[in-house]
Enzyme design. Structure first.
Site, PDB file in Angstrom:
ATOM      1  N   ALA A  96       0.818  -1.210   0.000  1.00 43.82           N
ATOM      2  CA  ALA A  96       0.000   0.000   0.000  1.00 43.82           C
ATOM      3  C   ALA A  96       0.851   1.259   0.000  1.00 43.82           C
ATOM      4  CB  ALA A  96      -0.936  -0.004   1.207  1.00 43.82           C
ATOM      5  N   GLY A  97       2.170   1.113  -0.266  1.00 43.55           N
ATOM      6  CA  GLY A  97       3.053   2.281  -0.304  1.00 43.55           C
ATOM      7  C   GLY A  97       3.497   2.751   1.066  1.00 43.55           C
ATOM      8  N   ALA A 103      10.279  -2.726   5.552  1.00 48.08           N
ATOM      9  CA  ALA A 103      10.201  -2.981   6.997  1.00 48.08           C
ATOM     10  C   ALA A 103      10.361  -4.475   7.261  1.00 48.08           C
ATOM     11  CB  ALA A 103       8.876  -2.464   7.557  1.00 48.08           C
ATOM     12  N   ASP A 144      12.763   3.791   1.579  1.00 47.43           N
ATOM     13  CA  ASP A 144      11.926   2.984   2.475  1.00 47.43           C
ATOM     14  C   ASP A 144      12.753   2.299   3.550  1.00 47.43           C
ATOM     15  OD1 ASP A 144       9.899   3.675   0.781  1.00 47.43           O
ATOM     16  OD2 ASP A 144       9.152   1.645   0.485  1.00 47.43           O
TER      17      ASP A 144
HETATM   18  O1  PMV Z   1       5.288   3.092  -2.946  1.00 46.47           O
HETATM   19  P1  PMV Z   1       6.572   3.048  -2.222  1.00 46.47           P
HETATM   20  O2  PMV Z   1       6.447   3.191  -0.748  1.00 46.47           O
HETATM   21  O3  PMV Z   1       7.425   1.886  -2.620  1.00 46.47           O
HETATM   22  O4  PMV Z   1       7.377   4.386  -2.623  1.00 46.47           O
HETATM   23  C1  PMV Z   1       7.916   4.558  -3.890  1.00 46.47           C
HETATM   24  C2  PMV Z   1       8.622   5.868  -3.909  1.00 46.47           C
HETATM   25  C3  PMV Z   1       9.166   6.217  -5.282  1.00 46.47           C
HETATM   26  O5  PMV Z   1       9.753   7.502  -5.155  1.00 46.47           O
HETATM   27  C4  PMV Z   1       8.057   6.280  -6.300  1.00 46.47           C
HETATM   28  C5  PMV Z   1      10.214   5.212  -5.766  1.00 46.47           C
HETATM   29  C6  PMV Z   1      11.475   5.201  -4.943  1.00 46.47           C
HETATM   30  O6  PMV Z   1      12.222   4.197  -5.092  1.00 46.47           O
HETATM   31  O7  PMV Z   1      11.780   6.162  -4.214  1.00 46.47           O
END
Ligand code: PMV
Length: 309
Positions: A96-97, A103, A144
């Site tokens: 879900a971002g 984690a 992340d």
């Molecule tokens: O959706 P997530 O939490 O994986 O975030 C992706 C963030 C981006 O900037 C789109 C890609 C990245 O690797 O930073």
């Protein structure tokens, strides 16, 4: 659930506050650790992971992406840390971002190190989680798992190594995370943005530069405790994410629902194409907002950003 000896590897989930996608092209991004996260500990069984909250069970060598990611993680850890089976206790939704895979990787690396009696440097945990994240996301920026390891509010600029600095928060505020839809594939969203840059050239690079300006202004507003300005900048960042093609009608509707329900501002968070929206609210008012939005969407929860001074 907790392991019998209470020894778990822990890691934070994250919410991307400003700068996703532009961060891939060298602009800064701001992310904050969620109060919720992921824990992992070694259990008997074939080397692999089980995460009941995500309906997930995978083993190294079973052909699954999760099995391959764990194999990559273990391969990047010191040789004294043997592969093992891990129970993963997850308090962030998957896909879900919200940094769930990062984690999980960091919690597993820490859980394996604890079981082996090895002290794990953050730099080693970072490289191991990067190996795991590459299996899921192609070429991730590293944001992340940086937040998964360190926690707090961070300014991040990609690189080898990335430039990471903690940011001050001048006044506490609430963030409400709204789970709107299944997340899209991050790698596919990043490729879509690259294709748009190829088609639109200077128009697209100007949009990314503009996101970079918003990120810098947001860092100053957070430092100053000007939460109204933080919220307004979130909404601006969302519009720019729409312009680079990563929002959806459902995410746009959720941003407006949050703003109409009293949020100071809102935006999609993460790769877009689905997933979550994050809204900014005055300290103490997040719970009511989450309650209202939780009735309309899959889930909504509050995470508090505490003042740092
Ligand atoms: O959706 P997530 O939490 O994986 O975030 C992706 C963030 C981006 O900037 C789109 C890609 C990245 O690797 O930073």
């Amino acid at each position: 659930m907790a392991p019998p000896d209470g020894r778990t590897g822990r890691a934070f989930g994250k919410v991307l506050l400003f700068g996703e996608h532009a961060v891939v092209y060298g602009h800064p991004a701001l992310a904050i650790a969620l109060e919720r996260g992921v824990s992992a500990w070694v259990v008997p069984g074939a080397p692999g992971v089980e995460a009941p909250a995500w309906g997930l069970s995978a083993s190294i060598g079973d052909g699954s992406r999760v099995g391959a990611a764990l194999e990559a993680l273990v391969g990047a850890l010191p040789p004294q840390i043997a592969p093992a089976r891990l129970h993963v206790d997850a308090h962030v939704p998957a896909g879900a971002g919200l940094g769930s895979s990062a984690a999980m990787a960091v919690a597993c690396a820490r859980g394996l190190a604890l079981a082996a009696g090895v002290t794990l440097d953050d730099a080693v945990a970072y490289d191991a989680a990067m190996a795991s994240e590459r299996v899921f996301h192609g070429e991730p920026s590293g944001l992340d798992h940086t937040v998964a390891i360190r926690g707090g509010l961070l300014r991040f600029v990609r690189g080898t190594p990335p430039r990471v600095s903690p940011l001050a928060i001048g006044a506490a505020f609430d963030l409400v995370v709204v789970h709107v839809a299944d997340g899209a594939d991050t790698g596919a969203m990043v490729r879509g943005v690259r294709e748009q840059r190829g088609r639109l050239g200077v128009v697209a690079t100007a949009l990314h530069d503009q996101i970079g300006v918003v990120v810098d202004e947001a860092a100053s507003a957070l430092d100053a405790g000007d939460i109204g300005r933080v919220g307004e900048l979130m909404s601006v960042n969302h519009s720019l994410l729409g312009a680079i093609g990563v929002s959806t009608p459902a995410l746009d509707a959720a941003v407006w629902a949050a703003r109409e329900a009293g949020a100071l501002g809102a935006k999609l968070t993460g790769a877009g194409g689905g997933g979550c929206v994050v809204a900014c609210a005055a300290a103490g008012s997040g719970a009511a907002l989450a309650e209202a939005l939780g009735r309309r969407y899959r889930a909504a929860f509050v995470t508090r950003a505490e003042a740092t001074s």
